[in-house]
Scaffold this active site. Sequence first.
Site, short mmCIF file in Angstrom:
data_model
loop_
_atom_site.label_atom_id
_atom_site.label_comp_id
_atom_site.label_asym_id
_atom_site.label_seq_id
_atom_site.Cartn_x
_atom_site.Cartn_y
_atom_site.Cartn_z
N ILE A 459 0.83 -1.20 0.00
CA ILE A 459 0.00 0.00 0.00
C ILE A 459 0.87 1.26 0.00
CG2 ILE A 459 -1.98 -1.11 1.03
CD1 ILE A 459 -1.11 0.05 3.74
N GLY A 460 2.15 1.07 -0.24
CA GLY A 460 3.01 2.25 -0.34
C GLY A 460 4.38 2.15 0.31
N LYS A 622 15.97 4.26 2.84
CA LYS A 622 15.22 5.29 2.11
C LYS A 622 13.71 5.10 2.29
CE LYS A 622 16.31 6.98 -2.10
NZ LYS A 622 16.51 6.95 -3.57
N GLN A 627 8.58 6.14 5.17
CA GLN A 627 7.46 5.62 5.95
C GLN A 627 7.32 6.36 7.27
OE1 GLN A 627 7.57 1.41 6.75
NE2 GLN A 627 5.37 1.32 6.93
N LYS A 690 11.95 -5.40 13.04
CA LYS A 690 10.64 -5.24 13.68
C LYS A 690 9.84 -4.25 12.84
CE LYS A 690 12.50 -4.06 17.80
NZ LYS A 690 12.60 -3.81 19.28
N GLY A 691 8.54 -4.17 13.09
CA GLY A 691 7.68 -3.31 12.28
C GLY A 691 7.90 -1.83 12.54
N GLU A 694 3.35 1.55 12.15
CA GLU A 694 2.44 2.10 13.16
C GLU A 694 3.16 3.03 14.14
OE1 GLU A 694 -0.43 1.17 12.26
OE2 GLU A 694 -0.17 -0.80 11.36
#
Lengths: 727, 326
Positions: A459-460, A622, A627, A690-691, A694
């Site tokens: 989604i990007g 990058k 993000q 890790k993510g 969010e």
Amino acid sequence: MKKQAVGQSMDRVDGRLKVTGAARYFADHQPEGMLYAALVCSTISSGRITAIDAAKALRAPGVADVVSHLNAPPVPGYQVENPNPKQGLKIFHDDRIYSNGQPVAIVVANTLERAVYAASLVKVSYAKEAHETDLAASMNKAFQVAKIKDYLRGEADAWKKAPVNMEAEYNIPIEVHNPMELAGMIAHWEAPDKLTVYAKTQGVKSVQQTLKTLFQLPEDHITVHSQFVGGAFGMALRIWPMEIATILAAKKAGKPVKLVINRKEMFTLVGYRPAATQRIGIGATADGKLTGITHSAVANTSPYEDFTEAIVNMSRMMYACPNVNTRYQLVPLNLSTPVWMRGPGEATGAFALESAIDELAHKLNMDPLQLRILNHADTDPDKNLPYSSKYLKEAYDMGAAKIGWQQRRQTPRQLEEDGWLAGYGMSSGVFSASRGKATASATLRSDGSLIIRSAAADIGPGTATAMVQIAADATGIDVKKIKFLLGESEYPEAPRQGGSSTVSTVGSAVNDVCRTLQQKLGELATANIPAFKALKPADIQHEAGALVSGTSRLDYAALLQQQQLPELVVAATSQAGDERKQYAMYSFSVHFAKVHVHPATGVVRIKHIVSVADSGTVVNTKTARSQMIGGVVGGIGMALTEEALIDQRFGRYVNNNYADYHVPVNADTPPTDVLFINKKDPVINPMGAKGMGEIALIGFAAAISNAVFNATGKRVRDLPITPDKLI
Amino acid sequence: MNQFSYVRPASQQAAIDALTRDSSARFIAGGTNLLDLMKNGVLAPEKLVDINRLPLKNIVLNNNILHIGALALNSEVAAHPLVKTHHPLLSQALLAGASQQLRNMATTGGNMMQRTRCSYFYDITMPCNKRTPGSGCSAIGGMNRMHAIFGDSEQCIAVHPSDMCVALVALDATVLVAGPKGNRRIPFGDFHRLPGTTPDKDNNLGKGELITGIDIPASPFTRNVYYLKVRDRASYAFALVSVAAALDISNNTIRGVRLAMGGVAHKPWRLHEAEKALTGKAPTTENFRIAATVATQSAHPYTHNAFKVPMAQNSIVTALQKAAAV
């Protein structure tokens, strides 16, 4: 030694496609004979449809059909016998209206313009009933969802006994995802039992599963295409009633039908961040050790579904505090169902918790950064487990140094710059670092190129780019010779892109399928190539896309050519093991902001932002930076500008367009420093990543409101912080 | 979609004729507002008369009067050396409006003709006296945070959204109009209307009349000017309140002053009383505060826009301070 691909600032592999317009988003597809659809949506907020007069619309030029509950084909999967009212909105199933903007008919015509015009000619009559769309007015209807119980650690409401304490209420309004790309679907029944859809989705497999259930078709009779998504932020995590409406319209028309909803409908048809009212009570000893946190939240849902998220969870585990109790409740309103919006509930909760920490620090006359460090959780106080990795203290230090935290004054309203009040604020954020289950296939071709497939979404954030980097390091094959393909339901299973889990989950599958490929190549070589015959596959080294043993070296491509294999295909499934029971795994973020507030007009200008991510290995610096900046922009919106306004008398949105619903523009977005801890998590997955999606937003709004307080001495507990609140 | 015809007359007379003949015809130039209105179903003209080919783009100085053609783009006017030199207040106001992309399309005449951004005007399912006379005003008793505090009526509390017009009313501009009965000149302050009992009428243009341009007389307000716009986001947002302030100061005395506000009324709101209160006084913050109090005496706020009164006062003081550079 070849330079590692992971960690590089590599350009997006699909960047050229996107900037040249060659990338095909769902609405860019054009199956032969396709018709266009437009919705007729309810103008009442509760009640029944008493009549639909479609005669004029049906006479309009080019109109093929007007489909509503009066004539829609049945959806075999709707559980019509089940009396549970919380099964979701059954589109075109009956005459019931639950919310303003609910689709009541879909008009199909041979051009978009004709469909839109004809939709305006459909006359719908209603029997109106009383509605409620105001959370504040409905708090007496709050109820607890069975699956989310009250939480208690230690003693309940211990904050009340603390020598220093405070309690406050925090409110956030409805926020709408509002990605640039509008939602919709192209539905094409290729046969009476064979459905192909072009979707805007964060998970093609999830769409396939939903359609399988609703239309009771074999899985391989449902094909979902979604290779490019123009932003989603959570709104494409599920299938929506308007998509089912499109599929029904296509069924009835016997031709492919395309629906692209308009900006207004983006407010009512594809979810939103629910409004929430939160109370936090927090207490500490005189020297700042937390003794109690009580956090309760009430958020809205729809009349027909219970949407829940983790609003109060951060309060349970962010700080070392012996006594914590939380409660989470819902209120049904005559609105459509909410859905996770970036950061999701954690961002809502973090605004309250991280504001309350700042308020407590002020009461203690203590630097809020010091208060956080003093109450740092060295092990997870909720799960009682060690962290797989946690560098939060380093993140605090890095961020504080970069923003110039020492220039902050403990007493508010002490700094002035060019006629503006200046202030500093900070906050932290946390989000579960998850790892799900995914499968990837790898196709090695005899020209040495590698294609990896998995039904993931992008989604990007740059998913394909990150996956190529992971595969390059796993195989030694150059990034230019690797392709990662996603967004097709026929590809191996992958979960939805959400919850900051794609790199961890799909990246692990990519890593593992590369290992499987190397094992297979090793087997081929030991079985067939003299130089390797004496070896076991596991003894063979792999370097830069070649098998190596001592002085023997054989390119993968050469091996396939020698064996006259045009390609070699393997698959691997990857998921977490018992380590998730032994460790608490979280990503952390720290946000620092310097703001200016105009003393006369109340205008807030953010001057500088520093966001630090403790998210393990950064696969691509990058795209990761982009993000984080995207999360910051979303956070600015949450803090300062975004609020979906409803006229409660009508239950209708009044600012449902890009001019009046204020997504931050470039002028709102200051110089932003993104810093990464970039230390490998030794447990979570092979990459140690890790993510990040969010945590970029979680806590951010509190950093701004805390900075505004530091600048002005005014505490704004109701977002967004618009100028009128500071006058 | 609604069927409509489209004509592109080559002469001013032909354009006026086309509009006079057809009751639902509309002029279109940049289309930045009209197309939204058509898409939302607020307007459904049967004919669009495209005036973009008319020679109305000139920006010239004649006998110290600055003439700006009706088709001069907002972005061109804002950047024009004559405007920046002689009427910097206008340049500032234009740059505070809309976004660069919109300013590149929007024309001077079109800016004056834009309709209110009141949400209820745009949602055809809700009552609105401006859109459907007699249907009621949804903003009174509804969401009225953005609405008027001056000059409102029981029928309408919408505000005019323009920034450019706030500067033009402060600068005593004149609107040049051509119509079926010939040419006429309208003082800028008389061009837009208060809602009264006819909120559907935004301005005093007659049937078939075309704005051909505006004239701005020479003024001493070339240096001590400031356009302050307070809004919910830093760009591409309508004003909560805006203030155009222009001062002519010599020997620490205000010889002349112009003050106008945007975002507060159905028309660009000139503050004559506050101007009187300042004339002949010293440019001090104390005097600015007195003027701000005078300016807001007739304020009449609603449920959600009471903040506009103190915000207006503070903004008047701030804009005057900036203009005076005190």
